[in-house]
Motif scaffolding. Structure first.
Motif, PDB file in Angstrom:
ATOM      1  N   VAL A 132       0.828  -1.193   0.000  1.00  0.00           N
ATOM      2  CA  VAL A 132       0.000   0.000   0.000  1.00  0.00           C
ATOM      3  C   VAL A 132       0.869   1.252   0.000  1.00  0.00           C
ATOM      4  O   VAL A 132       2.053   1.203   0.325  1.00  0.00           O
ATOM      5  CB  VAL A 132      -0.959   0.038   1.220  1.00  0.00           C
TER       6      VAL A 132
ATOM      7  N   ASP B  54       0.620   5.439   1.283  1.00  0.00           N
ATOM      8  CA  ASP B  54      -0.156   6.422   2.036  1.00  0.00           C
ATOM      9  C   ASP B  54      -0.720   7.500   1.115  1.00  0.00           C
ATOM     10  O   ASP B  54      -0.089   7.878   0.134  1.00  0.00           O
ATOM     11  CB  ASP B  54       0.705   7.097   3.093  1.00  0.00           C
TER      12      ASP B  54
ATOM     13  N   TRP C 278      -5.043   5.294   2.404  1.00  0.00           N
ATOM     14  CA  TRP C 278      -4.037   4.530   1.688  1.00  0.00           C
ATOM     15  C   TRP C 278      -4.601   4.028   0.369  1.00  0.00           C
ATOM     16  O   TRP C 278      -5.808   3.982   0.159  1.00  0.00           O
ATOM     17  CB  TRP C 278      -3.535   3.365   2.525  1.00  0.00           C
TER      18      TRP C 278
END
Length: 70
Positions: free
Chosen positions: A8, A10, A22
């Protein structure tokens, strides 16, 4: 959250720099591939009292890391 192994990135506010969610970059399990490219914004981290008469700039392009600045 425990819903599989993911990579992922941010998502942060371009005004204050606070992380507000995210984006799923990649999923390592075949059953979770549908999440790739999708994002989650945390409602509790987003300020409600925004003056929408002001101009906003939303940069939706992927950002580059320092190593990619050539």
């Amino acid at each position: 959250m425990l819903s599989g192994i993911h990579t992922v990135a941010d998502i942060f506010c371009c005004c204050c720099g606070q992380i507000i969610g995210w984006k799923y970059e990649s999923a390592h399990e075949k059953s979770q591939k549908y999440k790739e490219g999708k994002f989650v914004l945390e409602r509790g981290r987003i300020v409600d009292d925004v003056d929408f008469s002001a101009e906003f700039y939303i940069d939706s392009r992927a950002s580059m890391s320092d190593g990619e600045d050539s």
